[in-house]
Design an enzyme around this catalytic site. Structure first.
Site, PDB file in Angstrom:
ATOM      1  N   ASP A  13      65.246  -3.222 143.551  1.00  0.00           N
ATOM      2  CA  ASP A  13      66.703  -3.380 143.648  1.00  0.00           C
ATOM      3  C   ASP A  13      67.268  -2.163 144.386  1.00  0.00           C
ATOM      4  O   ASP A  13      67.126  -1.028 143.927  1.00  0.00           O
ATOM      5  CB  ASP A  13      67.299  -3.479 142.240  1.00  0.00           C
ATOM      6  CG  ASP A  13      68.746  -3.944 142.257  1.00  0.00           C
ATOM      7  OD1 ASP A  13      69.265  -4.239 143.342  1.00  0.00           O
ATOM      8  OD2 ASP A  13      69.349  -3.998 141.168  1.00  0.00           O
ATOM      9  N   ASP A 107      69.748  -7.424 148.714  1.00  0.00           N
ATOM     10  CA  ASP A 107      69.375  -6.107 148.190  1.00  0.00           C
ATOM     11  C   ASP A 107      68.386  -6.118 147.029  1.00  0.00           C
ATOM     12  O   ASP A 107      68.120  -5.078 146.437  1.00  0.00           O
ATOM     13  CB  ASP A 107      70.629  -5.332 147.779  1.00  0.00           C
ATOM     14  CG  ASP A 107      71.420  -6.038 146.686  1.00  0.00           C
ATOM     15  OD1 ASP A 107      71.153  -7.220 146.421  1.00  0.00           O
ATOM     16  OD2 ASP A 107      72.306  -5.401 146.095  1.00  0.00           O
ATOM     17  N   GLU A 108      67.808  -7.270 146.703  1.00  0.00           N
ATOM     18  CA  GLU A 108      66.817  -7.268 145.635  1.00  0.00           C
ATOM     19  C   GLU A 108      65.793  -8.385 145.817  1.00  0.00           C
ATOM     20  O   GLU A 108      66.080  -9.414 146.429  1.00  0.00           O
ATOM     21  CB  GLU A 108      67.485  -7.379 144.262  1.00  0.00           C
ATOM     22  CG  GLU A 108      68.255  -8.661 144.037  1.00  0.00           C
ATOM     23  CD  GLU A 108      68.782  -8.786 142.615  1.00  0.00           C
ATOM     24  OE1 GLU A 108      68.051  -8.435 141.661  1.00  0.00           O
ATOM     25  OE2 GLU A 108      69.927  -9.233 142.460  1.00  0.00           O
TER      26      GLU A 108
END
EC number: 2.7.7.7
Length: 359
Positions: A13, A107-108
């Site tokens: 993350d 983003d993860e």
């Protein structure tokens, strides 16, 4: 039952991704409280830097409230093309270790490194290498969680943010979950936590003590999920071909809409954008949803599920018009959105077995 292959899962993350990108690209913003998206009067915060979070600013917060919490807050326009570019570079780093990468957003992502391309014996060492590569090659920090399944890996990645690494080894799973506050369980929101507290469920141990029948009685289908994860059980595979569950578009207006006629007019552009995204996915949706946020920030959603697959923009537009007609104009409207969901193909939930891993 045949024993399932032993798994080592990493959840990576990025730390305050959008805000961190803006601070990296513009040195003048470093170490300053910034909010990506919206402005001091309208819209919502898409991301907040850690400096802004100290003031209580967070994503999805109305910009006006964010500005009141932090008078020195700097609003920065979102640059999604830039975020997508860096996200792709980060994924290329993941692919050096495994092809089993399941992005959840820009983003993860989850990574299954049970068998990895470099032959590294522990998932912990892989997570360390990935974090170092992202820092050196991209210039950003990431947090990583390592464990035996998705549920635990995701919790672990949030445990020592920012720039953190937390590992939950197989023999640590039971004691870790039993001591975990119920608010930390993925899938437990504010209202669910309040309901659990009423039932004297405050930790994983309390949750585990409840029977499956009792949990289903109080939480419906989600009760089965709570029963499983309180025992450390989550047998979903990392799916590199994960199908999106919905496609949507929305817009926050600089001047609030005052009538349903204005909403219908504004929806034309929003619906067209949503429809184009839907066609690109080649999905087959059954449900149309309308989202409306009023000036007082009260939000409503209205949905319509059709028996047949939604294959025509005309059908989509007609359903939206009916949904607009179904609610009362309680106030001026600041945001309108729509989405298509309830796709025919869903992710399978896998069968399970014992897990004994070297981490």
């Amino acid at each position: 039952m045949e024993k399932e292959i032993e798994r080592k899962i990493i959840h990576v993350d990025m730390d305050a991704f959008y805000a961190s990108v803006e601070q990296m690209d513009n040195p003048k913003l470093k170490c300053k409280p910034i909010a990506v998206g919206g402005n001091s009067q309208r819209g919502v915060v898409a991301a907040a830097s850690y400096e802004a979070r100290k003031y209580g600013v967070h994503s999805a917060m109305p910009s006006k409230i964010a500005a009141s919490k932090c008078r020195s807050l700097i609003f920065v326009k979102a640059r999604f093309d830039r975020y997508k570019q860096l996200s792709q570079q980060i994924r290329e780093i993941f692919y050096r270790y495994t092809d089993l990468v399941e992005p959840l957003s820009l983003d993860e992502a989850y990574l299954d490194v049970t068998e990895n391309k470099k032959g590294i014996s522990t998932a912990t060492d892989i997570a360390i290498e990935i974090k170092e590569a992202i820092k050196k090659e991209i210039g950003l920090t990431a947090s990583a969680g390592v464990s035996i399944n998705k549920f635990l890996a995701k919790i672990a990645s949030d445990y020592r943010k920012p720039d953190g690494l937390f590992v939950i080894k197989p023999h640590q799973v039971v004691p870790f979950i039993e001591e975990l506050p119920i608010e930390k369980f993925f899938g437990v929101g504010k209202k669910t936590a309040e309901k659990m507290h009423e039932l004297q469920i405050k930790t994983g141990a309390d949750l585990k003590a409840k029977s499956l029948k009792e949990l289903i009685k109080h939480f419906g289908k989600q009760g089965r999920y709570f029963y499983s994860v309180s025992r450390g059980e989550d047998y979903r595979r990392v799916n590199p071909n994960r199908i999106r569950k919905s496609v949507g578009a929305e817009n926050t207006f600089s001047e609030s809409l005052q009538s349903k006629e204005e909403i219908i007019e504004a929806l034309q552009t929003i619906a067209e954008k949503c429809w184009n995204r839907y066609k690109q996915t080649k999905a087959q949706a059954h449900t149309v949803t309308l989202k409306v946020k009023f000036d007082d920030f009260k939000q409503i959603t209205r949905s319509k599920t059709l028996e047949e697959i939604i294959e025509s923009a005309v059908v989509f537009d007609k359903a939206l018009a009916e949904l607009v007609d179904s609610f009362n104009m309680e106030n001026k409207v600041r945001l309108v959105g729509c989405s298509l969901s309830n796709f025919e193909v869903e992710n399978p939930i896998d069968s399970h077995g014992q897990l004994t891993l070297r981490f």
